[in-house]
Design an enzyme around this catalytic site. Structure first.
Site, short mmCIF file in Angstrom:
data_model
loop_
_atom_site.label_atom_id
_atom_site.label_comp_id
_atom_site.label_asym_id
_atom_site.label_seq_id
_atom_site.Cartn_x
_atom_site.Cartn_y
_atom_site.Cartn_z
N GLY A 49 0.82 -1.22 0.00
CA GLY A 49 0.00 0.00 0.00
C GLY A 49 0.85 1.26 0.00
O GLY A 49 0.55 2.24 -0.71
N CYS A 50 1.91 1.25 0.78
CA CYS A 50 2.78 2.43 0.89
C CYS A 50 3.54 2.67 -0.42
O CYS A 50 3.76 3.81 -0.81
CB CYS A 50 3.75 2.26 2.06
SG CYS A 50 2.87 2.14 3.64
N THR A 51 3.90 1.60 -1.10
CA THR A 51 4.58 1.72 -2.39
C THR A 51 3.63 2.32 -3.42
O THR A 51 3.99 3.25 -4.15
CB THR A 51 5.11 0.35 -2.86
OG1 THR A 51 6.06 -0.12 -1.88
CG2 THR A 51 5.77 0.44 -4.21
N ALA A 54 3.21 6.06 -2.61
CA ALA A 54 4.40 6.84 -2.94
C ALA A 54 4.54 7.00 -4.46
O ALA A 54 4.84 8.09 -4.95
CB ALA A 54 5.65 6.17 -2.36
#
Length: 160
Positions: A49-51, A54
């Site tokens: 999710g963070c990738t 970003a």
């Protein structure tokens, strides 16, 4: 949300911060005074999710740049992990390290979470749009990644 979590509202003064960031940079509210920016908090570098989040902000960077908006990502990761994450995905905006979660706490995003019945403290996925006067123009809490960067971009354009 834990009892002690700070509840910021749109129109509030953004809490001051100074953090080390990727590319041997330092980011601070003071240095950004007079310039609107996006400050987004994410749980952990190089997770799915963070990738996605970003990379979506990286993709939106040219349009945000045209309207004078900077982006800063914040997590509790150590600088080494952030540098690796930035390099792996070609992230050019600063990823700041808030190892002791002091900044996350001041923004009310260091909260009690629960997984499989176990309670622990963790970073809430949240985004703050800060105006040129250092005030919070918009807050997104419990962010769902798909379409979020576009939503932030639309709100940023409305600031101009």
């Amino acid at each position: 949300m834990s009892e002690t979590a700070i509840e910021l509202a749109e129109g509030d003064q953004a809490p001051a911060f100074t953090m080390p960031a990727t590319g041997e940079r330092t980011v601070s509210l003071k240095a950004l005074k007079g310039k609107p920016f996006v400050l987004y908090f994410y749980p952990r570098a190089d997770t799915p999710g963070c990738t996605k989040e970003a990379c979506a902000f990286q993709e939106a960077l040219p349009q945000l740049g045209r309207i004078g908006i900077d982006v800063i990502g914040v997590s509790k990761d150590k600088m080494k992990a952030l540098e690796k994450f930035a390099e792996k995905y070609g992230l050019t905006f600063p990823l700041a390290s808030d190892e002791i979660a002091g900044v996350a706490e001041s923004y009310g995003v260091w909260v009690e979470k629960s997984m499989y019945g176990r309670k622990y403290m963790g970073m809430d996925r949240a985004t703050f749009l800060i105006d040129a006067q250092g005030r919070i123009a918009r807050i997104w809490r419990k962010v769902k990644v798909p379409g979020h960067a576009k939503e932030v971009m639309a709100a940023a354009q409305a600031l101009k």
